[in-house]
Each structure stands twice: as structure tokens, then as C-alpha cells.
Design an enzyme around this catalytic site. Sequence first.
Site, mmCIF file in Angstrom:
data_model
loop_
_atom_site.group_PDB
_atom_site.id
_atom_site.type_symbol
_atom_site.label_atom_id
_atom_site.label_comp_id
_atom_site.label_asym_id
_atom_site.label_seq_id
_atom_site.Cartn_x
_atom_site.Cartn_y
_atom_site.Cartn_z
ATOM 1 N N SER A 278 39.882 87.582 71.257
ATOM 2 C CA SER A 278 39.565 88.427 69.998
ATOM 3 C C SER A 278 39.296 87.823 68.487
ATOM 4 C CB SER A 278 40.973 89.503 69.824
ATOM 5 O OG SER A 278 42.229 88.547 69.675
ATOM 6 N N HIS A 308 43.648 89.561 78.351
ATOM 7 C CA HIS A 308 43.874 89.398 76.961
ATOM 8 C C HIS A 308 44.828 90.317 76.558
ATOM 9 C CE1 HIS A 308 43.974 87.883 72.853
ATOM 10 N NE2 HIS A 308 42.713 88.387 72.600
ATOM 11 N N HIS A 355 51.600 80.106 80.008
ATOM 12 C CA HIS A 355 50.362 80.269 78.918
ATOM 13 C C HIS A 355 49.518 79.117 79.078
ATOM 14 C CE1 HIS A 355 49.280 80.119 74.549
ATOM 15 N NE2 HIS A 355 49.743 81.511 74.603
ATOM 16 N N ARG A 364 57.546 83.280 69.741
ATOM 17 C CA ARG A 364 57.806 84.917 69.516
ATOM 18 C C ARG A 364 58.551 85.488 70.611
ATOM 19 N NH1 ARG A 364 51.146 85.453 70.313
ATOM 20 N NH2 ARG A 364 51.777 84.091 72.369
ATOM 21 N N ASP A 410 54.359 88.574 75.666
ATOM 22 C CA ASP A 410 54.202 89.760 76.546
ATOM 23 C C ASP A 410 55.278 90.109 77.273
ATOM 24 O OD1 ASP A 410 51.536 90.244 75.303
ATOM 25 O OD2 ASP A 410 50.604 88.759 76.840
#
Length: 483
Positions: A278, A308, A355, A364, A410
Site C-alpha cells: 500500500s 496484505h 513476518h 504492535r 494481524d
Amino acid sequence: MKIRTSLSLSRLACTHLGSATAASRASCTSCRSFSSAMPALTEKIEELGKRKIDILQYLRKNHRMASLGEVRLDQAIGGMRGIKGMICETSELDPEFGITYRDHKIEDLRGRLPTVQGGKEPLPEALLWLLLTGEIPSPEETMMIQQELASRAKVPKHVEAAIDALPASTHPMTQLVVGVTAMQTESKFATLYRDGLHKTQYWKPILNDSLDLIASIPIIAARIYRRTFKDGKTIPPDPSLDWSASFTKMLGYEDPNFYELMRLYLFLHADHEGGNVSAHTTHLVGSALSDPYLSMGAGLAGLAGPLHGLANQECLRWILDLKDRLKGQPPSDELIAKLAQETLDSGRVIPGFGHAVLRVTDPRYMAQRAFALEHLKDSELFRIVDACYKTIPVILQKTGKVKNPWPNVDAHSGILLHHYGLTEADYFTVLFGVSRTIGCLSQLVWSRLLGFPIERPKSVTIHWLDKSLTDTQGDSGSLGLNS
């Protein structure tokens, strides 16, 4: 640093700040002093830009041919993974520390960026100031940018009509791309460019467009949610609330704890250096001098991909499936490990773990875990996620095939949204997109300020690779298969 929202912000400015009418604020001297963040914001960006341009000019003059590292064949055919080939000023992804915003770690910013009075989570508009200026804002500066966004929060009727023309069954991300792209009619940069704007000034209308889009995208996103999943009745923005809270209220939620979660969510997903799909797409399209609406629309189209932005909804679906497979049994570490192993044995991956860059647990994820430990301790879904956190990395390590077995952002976000009633997984990526405008558009402002040219990497054919490498190494090549 705390700032007050709603009427309580009066202690920093005046009682008119919480008013829904622009007229009452315009009549007040104190409000007028806070009526626009643009002069201070533009000055700070310009000052930092001069220093950065001086550094770039020095590097170009004295180190133009310096190597940043070799490009390997596996990188060329593997998605350009790890190639150092662009500059992103707003954030960096470190394998050991995770994402850093302007050299600040996530965990540090959670204690340093201004919050609402009585809250703990950083305000995304404070992060926007940091990404644009390189400085942690004061409460007063945070209030200025908050008011700036509130004053710009409006969507033209033709944009609403473009969204409403789509079937309600259209994926929410498709609707978001349509809505953001339709906003292009409002671009100040496009108009000024046609009028002959000097290239050193491109960044200023880009900044204006970017602030307009960041201010307005919650309205677009909320309209999509209400028409797709609810009764279709829209809720207007509330200028007495901060950016995140107003967005959450437009979705139809008023739980103060959910407001806090959304502040955290929108803060954590805002930026992720320049190479992810993005951010890179927004940068690439913007490098052709497309305006922020077209550039961000393209970036959102990339975010909509299952590799994504859609990953977060896949994680929630896997957790819900795990809940069904537990059949009411407590999610013990042993049972979760057994069910996770069954997933791997069936040839499927466990979403939310691993990741491309990180080699530690995503900071995060840890920020969301801290929120859950405070607010969701009795949640069945959190107990499952907690057991996954303790057991799955061990299982993945045993396979010997996973460089990073730790959970990423996520793996946690979906169950938090689900807990507060936002259960529509197809909408999660829209939330991601609203957040990502902060980082992508801050990057775009800086790309134009620093005068980066159109992006145009060199591509080669498989034949060229085969011929070049086999000739160099003296082997027999591809047996004539590539003629």
C-alpha cells in the site's frame, strides 16, 4: 501528555471548541488562535525539509556512486524482497525493534504522544503531526491538528452518489477505493499543477489535499459500513470528538473503551515504512505527480489484496474456527497446540504468525495484548489468542522452516474488534485503510518536498538472466529452452 476532547477541551482553548457550529467558534478570539494548524504545520515541515534537502544534496554530490548493497537473483524473482531502493522518511521497519515512527519505538510513543483526558492510547492525529514534522506534538499542537481535520471533514454529494450506486454486496474495500478516487475532483494540487505551479511548491497543495482526505475518509468509510452492514442511515461526524472517536461514533458505537481501542488500532496501523504494497503503490503512483486522491486510491487497491490488508480478517476467521473446534472446552495450551498442529498437518498455514522482516514478536501485537489484558481478561476469544501466543511459536520453531514464528499485528486485532461488536470481518481492511492514509500521505508530502523523481526501476527478461548468468559462470545454461 493529555488533551481534553468534547467540551472539556475548553481548558486549553475555549468552551466553543465542543460546539458543533463553526459560527460559534469563528466568533471567539481564543478559537481563532487555534482555528488552523496550517501555518505552524507548514513552517515546521518546511524547516525540516530544508535540512533534509541539504543532506540529500551533499550525498548526491559526494557519494553518488556509493553502493547500498548487491541485488541477488533470488531478490529479483522473489518480489524485490529486501532490496534497498527507495527512501521513506516517516517510518522504518527494524527486524529487532519492529516498526519505528520517526525513530521512535511503538512502546515509547504510547507513553509520549498526547491522549484524551483519562485515556491511555495515543491520538492518531498526534502521530500525523509527528510523521509530518518529525516532532512529538504538544497538547496544544495536537488540538490544532485535531481542529484542522474537523474543519475539513466533508464529502461531496457526487462521492456519496458514486458509493451508493454500487450494490450493497460490493466488497467494502472496493467501495472505499471508489469513494476515495471519486474525491479527486477536490484536488487542489491537480488544479494548481495545471496552472503552472513551480515544482518546489508541489508539496504544499499535496499537504492540503492529504489533510482533506485524512479528514474525510472516516465519513466515506462509515457510510460504507452503515450501507453494507446496518440500516443504511448515516451518522454525521462529531467535531467535539477526536478523529478516532468521531469515526467510531459514525460507525454506530459509543463505548468509551471502544473509542480507546480504535485510537490504538488507527495508531498501530498508520505506517509501515515505504516498501509494503500500500505504501509503495501510493509512492509509485504519486511519483508520476498523480494527486493524493488517485495515489491513495491505488494504494488502497493494493491493501485490498489477501496477501496484505485482508490478512487480519483471515486471522479472525481462523480463531473463530478454532473456537468451534474446541467445542466448549477451555483453551488449554495443550489443546490449542494439538489443534494448531492439525492445521499444519492438513497443509494449511496458521495465519497471523510470522513476518517478512521481523525476527521478534511484533510490538504492535504486544500493544494490543496489553490492551486485552486490561479490558478483555474474561473474553473467551482472548483466552484462545493468549494460548496461541504461548504455544504456536514453539510448534513453528520445531518445523525448522520458519524464520520468525512469532505473532504479528494481524493475529490480535480481529478479536479486539469482535469483542466490541464490530464482527463484520470483511470490513476490517477498511479500518486498516483509514489508518494507513496517515502514513502513506505523510510519505507522499515528503516525496514531493524532497523532489523525488518518477520511479522507474529497470526490468530484465528471463532470457537476459539466463544468458548473463550462464555466460559469466561458464555452465551450459538452460539447455536451449530459452531461445
